[in-house]
Design an enzyme around this catalytic site. Structure first.
Site, PDB file in Angstrom:
ATOM      1  N   ARG A 115      56.699 -13.074   8.580  1.00  0.00           N
ATOM      2  CA  ARG A 115      56.314 -14.471   8.833  1.00  0.00           C
ATOM      3  C   ARG A 115      55.369 -14.978   7.746  1.00  0.00           C
ATOM      4  NH1 ARG A 115      53.638 -16.021  14.522  1.00  0.00           N
ATOM      5  NH2 ARG A 115      51.849 -14.983  13.607  1.00  0.00           N
ATOM      6  N   GLU A 119      52.909 -26.811  21.748  1.00  0.00           N
ATOM      7  CA  GLU A 119      52.243 -25.524  21.970  1.00  0.00           C
ATOM      8  C   GLU A 119      50.787 -25.828  22.278  1.00  0.00           C
ATOM      9  OE1 GLU A 119      52.238 -23.160  18.368  1.00  0.00           O
ATOM     10  OE2 GLU A 119      51.724 -24.859  17.108  1.00  0.00           O
ATOM     11  N   LYS A 147      52.232 -20.899   9.079  1.00  0.00           N
ATOM     12  CA  LYS A 147      50.900 -20.480   9.525  1.00  0.00           C
ATOM     13  C   LYS A 147      49.964 -20.645   8.328  1.00  0.00           C
ATOM     14  CE  LYS A 147      48.771 -17.070  12.497  1.00  0.00           C
ATOM     15  NZ  LYS A 147      48.137 -18.074  13.355  1.00  0.00           N
TER      16      LYS A 147
HETATM   17  N1  PMP Z   1      50.542 -21.157  17.919  1.00  0.00           N
HETATM   18  C1  PMP Z   1      49.506 -21.264  17.079  1.00  0.00           C
HETATM   19  C2  PMP Z   1      49.130 -22.606  16.556  1.00  0.00           C
HETATM   20  C3  PMP Z   1      48.784 -20.120  16.706  1.00  0.00           C
HETATM   21  O1  PMP Z   1      47.760 -20.214  15.858  1.00  0.00           O
HETATM   22  C4  PMP Z   1      49.146 -18.864  17.248  1.00  0.00           C
HETATM   23  C5  PMP Z   1      48.335 -17.639  16.935  1.00  0.00           C
HETATM   24  N2  PMP Z   1      48.638 -17.114  15.695  1.00  0.00           N
HETATM   25  C6  PMP Z   1      50.241 -18.797  18.110  1.00  0.00           C
HETATM   26  C7  PMP Z   1      50.915 -19.968  18.425  1.00  0.00           C
HETATM   27  C8  PMP Z   1      50.706 -17.480  18.679  1.00  0.00           C
HETATM   28  O2  PMP Z   1      51.362 -16.732  17.697  1.00  0.00           O
HETATM   29  P1  PMP Z   1      51.367 -15.132  17.691  1.00  0.00           P
HETATM   30  O3  PMP Z   1      51.915 -14.697  18.999  1.00  0.00           O
HETATM   31  O4  PMP Z   1      52.256 -14.768  16.560  1.00  0.00           O
HETATM   32  O5  PMP Z   1      49.957 -14.698  17.491  1.00  0.00           O
END
Ligand code: PMP
Length: 288
Positions: A50, A182, A149
């Site tokens: 990712r 989200e 990200k």
């Molecule tokens: N959405 C956002 C905006 C985030 O920052 C995160 C945390 N990294 C997540 C969702 C969850 O992603 P992950 O399960 O890969 O940590």
């Protein structure tokens, strides 16, 4: 604490980045937040994949291979004698001039912090989180895509400020069409009639690693999962709701904007998936 910084381990006090780094000047860079459980890094390859996808989207060439980055994450945990914790892997655009043009930057900087994790308060896991809907909408995918990200987290921070000012720890973020995207640092799931539902990535959600793990576990447990557009109404009237994230793991949601969700207590499916998730984190991972 020892920090990995551009190929070397340095003391915390010496782990410094230039004020001319575009990561600092413009939030130009990408990162990952990864968990270490019992000496094993959970889903490390997925996080590195990712990271490379995020880097590709912003035209940043990471000056290390995927294998080298995996090895550096493991080495940083070993260097700090860490057994359980949280790894923050950051790639900045690097030092450039004061202009926006990222191609003036000579070389990206890579740093890795391996530390203990600050979880949400215990009460949040036992009672569920009281969500509010943020007035700040999630970035449009054609602006800064929430799938990247990136170090540019102001969109999320503006919404998180609303949560904190409302006396809670997380906020639900909607996209420009009014559908659920989200939360500020977590993905969202609801349960309705025995089915799990979560917004598609195209609604403005990060392709969360915990999200994909939960979908995988649901498949194994015979729980149907559907990616679909959800509204605030869908969340308020759901049987259960929970959030997922590497740091947060699985967090039950008690209410949204004062509307109690289901019984208001962590639901049966939420607890079942959380148990399966915790079991998996102890069973797999890259040994450091
Ligand atoms: N959405 C956002 C905006 C985030 O920052 C995160 C945390 N990294 C997540 C969702 C969850 O992603 P992950 O399960 O890969 O940590």
């Amino acid at each position: 604490m020892k920090i990995y910084l551009d190929g070397k381990f340095v003391d915390e006090a010496d782990a410094k980045i230039s004020v001319f780094d575009h990561g600092v000047l413009y939030g130009d860079g990408v990162f990952e937040g990864i968990r270490l459980y019992s000496g094993r890094i959970f889903r490390l390859e997925q996080h590195i994949d990712r990271l490379f996808d995020s880097a590709k989207a912003i035209m940043l060439d990471i000056p290390m291979s995927k294998a080298e980055l995996c090895a550096a994450c493991c080495a940083t945990c070993r260097e700090n004698k860490l057994v359980d914790g949280y790894i923050r892997l950051v790639v900045t655009r690097g030092v450039g001039n004061l202009g926006l043009n990222p191609f003036t930057c000579k070389r990206p900087s890579i740093f890795i912090i391996a530390a203990t994790i600050e979880l949400y308060p215990k009460a949040v896991y036992e009672k569920g989180v009281e969500l509010i809907t943020a007035a700040t909408m999630r970035n449009h995918p054609n602006a800064v895509s929430p799938a990247i990200k990136s170090l540019n987290y102001l969109n999320n921070i503006l919404a998180r400020i609303e949560a904190v000012k409302a006396g809670t720890v997380e906020a639900l973020m909607l996209n420009g069409q009014g559908f659920v995207a989200e939360c500020t640092g977590d993905n969202v799931f609801i349960c309705r009639g025995g089915q799990l539902q979560t917004p598609p990535s195209s609604a403005g959600a990060l392709n969360g690693i915990t999200r994909s793990t939960v979908m995988e576990l649901a498949g194994k447990l015979g729980i149907p999962v559907r990616e679909m557009n959800l509204t605030r109404y869908d969340v308020m009237t759901a049987d259960e709701c929970f959030l997922t994230g590497s740091a947060a793991e699985i967090v039950p949601v008690a209410s949204l904007d004062g509307r109690v969700i289901g019984t208001g207590k962590p639901g049966a499916l939420t607890l079942k998936l959380a148990a399966a998730f915790h079991k998996l984190t102890r069973a797999e991972g890259t040994a450091i």
